[in-house]
Design an enzyme around this catalytic site. Structure first.
Site, mmCIF file in Angstrom:
data_model
loop_
_atom_site.group_PDB
_atom_site.id
_atom_site.type_symbol
_atom_site.label_atom_id
_atom_site.label_comp_id
_atom_site.label_asym_id
_atom_site.label_seq_id
_atom_site.Cartn_x
_atom_site.Cartn_y
_atom_site.Cartn_z
ATOM 1 N N TYR A 1 4.972 -6.761 1.816
ATOM 2 C CA TYR A 1 3.810 -7.233 1.126
ATOM 3 C C TYR A 1 4.232 -8.514 -0.177
ATOM 4 O O TYR A 1 3.436 -9.208 -0.690
ATOM 5 C CB TYR A 1 3.250 -6.101 0.113
ATOM 6 C CG TYR A 1 2.618 -4.910 1.161
ATOM 7 C CD1 TYR A 1 1.531 -5.614 1.177
ATOM 8 C CD2 TYR A 1 2.993 -3.866 1.633
ATOM 9 C CE1 TYR A 1 0.663 -4.572 2.210
ATOM 10 C CE2 TYR A 1 2.491 -3.256 2.294
ATOM 11 C CZ TYR A 1 1.314 -3.543 2.699
ATOM 12 O OH TYR A 1 0.444 -2.654 3.625
ATOM 13 N N PHE B 1 -1.789 6.608 -3.238
ATOM 14 C CA PHE B 1 -2.906 6.645 -2.626
ATOM 15 C C PHE B 1 -2.747 5.634 -1.419
ATOM 16 O O PHE B 1 -1.824 5.137 -1.305
ATOM 17 C CB PHE B 1 -4.062 6.083 -3.594
ATOM 18 C CG PHE B 1 -3.291 4.736 -4.286
ATOM 19 C CD1 PHE B 1 -3.741 3.408 -3.782
ATOM 20 C CD2 PHE B 1 -2.609 4.469 -5.393
ATOM 21 C CE1 PHE B 1 -3.350 2.290 -4.284
ATOM 22 C CE2 PHE B 1 -2.234 3.348 -6.017
ATOM 23 C CZ PHE B 1 -2.627 2.056 -5.510
#
Length: 399
Positions: free
Chosen positions: A121, A399
């Protein structure tokens, strides 16, 4: 490549994308869940090859608490995955770039995610902005110091711990790094607890009749529970809005019958627990791991939202290859942030800025590793003081 990229709106496509995510993660079990009930309409992006969903990238509308206490509009990025048959074709890159543009269009100043792999990322502008660590407390040695606050009242709410009750406590979480937990997140957590064969316990703390903390925990390895030499409960969600609530929940957990070890899944790196016991070695801290991967979608808005120390101003040049509107020099000081044409004292890329944004990474360390172009050596100390925080950032939400 004939792959189509678009927002997924049909329920069957959303569910197909969620199944792609589970398959891509390999280690996650396939669950009987309707993905439309745990996702947010209009935010699931998909890649389709011949009409088949082969990759997806999802997000939730949320807010992030930044230094100073402000809550900035935030995209909680999740469910990113591509089928093994379609890897290394640039599909995920296209999805992530589209997602950033969509977040910018919504006015979301930042995005965060939890990374399954640590090398993916940064190329999209994400940097590690907070870390966390597990902890194991050996109860036959753990004694809270007499000075530790007594705390308030703790009640068991295993059968009455509704989403509304827990969310009502958590929505007041105001520590740096905390995020709003969307409705879909709460529904998924409840489903997972209800479908588990092991009992999950909920202890709720209140002070003066107002709920201000809770702990969710469950036993591990129950097949030989009553003959085991080490009975462990895992604390999967620990929320304390003040010192009294934290101490009261500690007292509850450390007084459980039959239990030998209380294992916390995730604590802040500067959590006070080791300081609260008479035998510090009764608290075994696990290795730190990256938690929040942060992306500044609107650099100017994100910088303006947080508070700064009283040091003199610094001019920081920022480069952002994916969102060139962020490129430029920013004058950062105790009175705020402005764009400037002045010569830069320091220069860096948007991912490095993200790592330092919440105060979890020191600018001097980034400079020492070559991730900051230093034009004025004195500016490193000044920007460190400007970005300094009283407590290390921590989210506590997966999450």
């Amino acid at each position: 490549m004939s792959v189509e990229f678009r927002t997924l709106t049909a329920p069957d496509e959303v569910n197909a994308a969620f199944r792609v995510f589970l398959r891509a993660m390999v280690g996650l079990p396939f669950r009987d869940v309707d993905a439309t009930e745990i996702t947010e309409a209009g935010r699931y992006l998909g890649a389709l090859d011949g009409g088949e969903v082969v990759a997806g990238a999802d997000s939730y509308t949320s807010r992030l608490v930044v230094p100073g206490g402000a809550r900035v509009p935030h995209a909680a990025v999740t469910h990113v995955g591509v089928l093994p048959t379609h890897r290394r074709r640039g599909i995920v890159s296209r999805l992530m770039e589209r997602q950033l543009r969509d977040a910018a269009g919504r006015g979301e100043a930042v995005a965060t995610l939890r990374a399954s792999e640590a090398v993916i990322y940064e190329r999209f502008g994400y940097g590690v902005a907070s870390s966390a660590q597990p902890a194991r407390v050996t109860l036959d040695r753990a004694r809270l110091r007499p000075e530790v606050p007594a705390g308030g009242k703790v009640r068991l709410a295993d059968r009455t711990a509704t989403v509304e009750l827990l969310a009502g406590v958590y929505e007041r979480a105001a520590w740096t790094g905390a995020i709003d937990r969307p409705d879909g997140w709460w529904r998924l957590q409840q489903r997972l607890r209800e479908s588990d064969t092991v009992a999950h316990y909920v202890a709720v703390h209140s002070t003066g009749g107002v709920d201000d903390g809770y702990a969710i925990y469950h036993p591990l390895d129950t097949s030989g529970w009553f003959t085991s030499s080490e009975r462990v409960v895992a604390v999967t969600d620990f929320v304390a809005l003040n010192d009294g609530a934290r101490a009261g929940l500690w007292r509850h957990l450390f007084s459980l019958d039959l239990i030998d070890v209380v294992a916390f899944d995730s604590l802040a790196l500067d959590d006070p627990l080791p300081l609260a016991v008479t035998d510090r070695r009764s608290v075994a801290l696990g290795p730190p791991r990256d938690e929040t991967w942060l992306r500044l979608v609107d650099v100017g808005a994100a910088l303006e939202a947080r508070a700064y120390g009283s040091e003199e101003t610094v001019v920081l040049q920022v480069s952002d290859p994916l969102l060139p509107g962020n490129d430029g020099a920013y004058e950062i000081g105790p009175k705020g942030v402005t764009r400037t044409t002045a010569a830069a004292d320091l220069g860096t890329d948007v991912a490095t800025l993200a790592a330092a944004y919440l105060g979890g990474t020191r600018w001097r360390h980034l400079a020492a590793t070559g991730r900051v172009a230093v034009h004025d050596p004195g500016a490193v100390g000044r920007i460190d003081a400007l970005f300094a925080v009283d407590a290390l950032p921590f989210s506590g939400t997966v999450f």
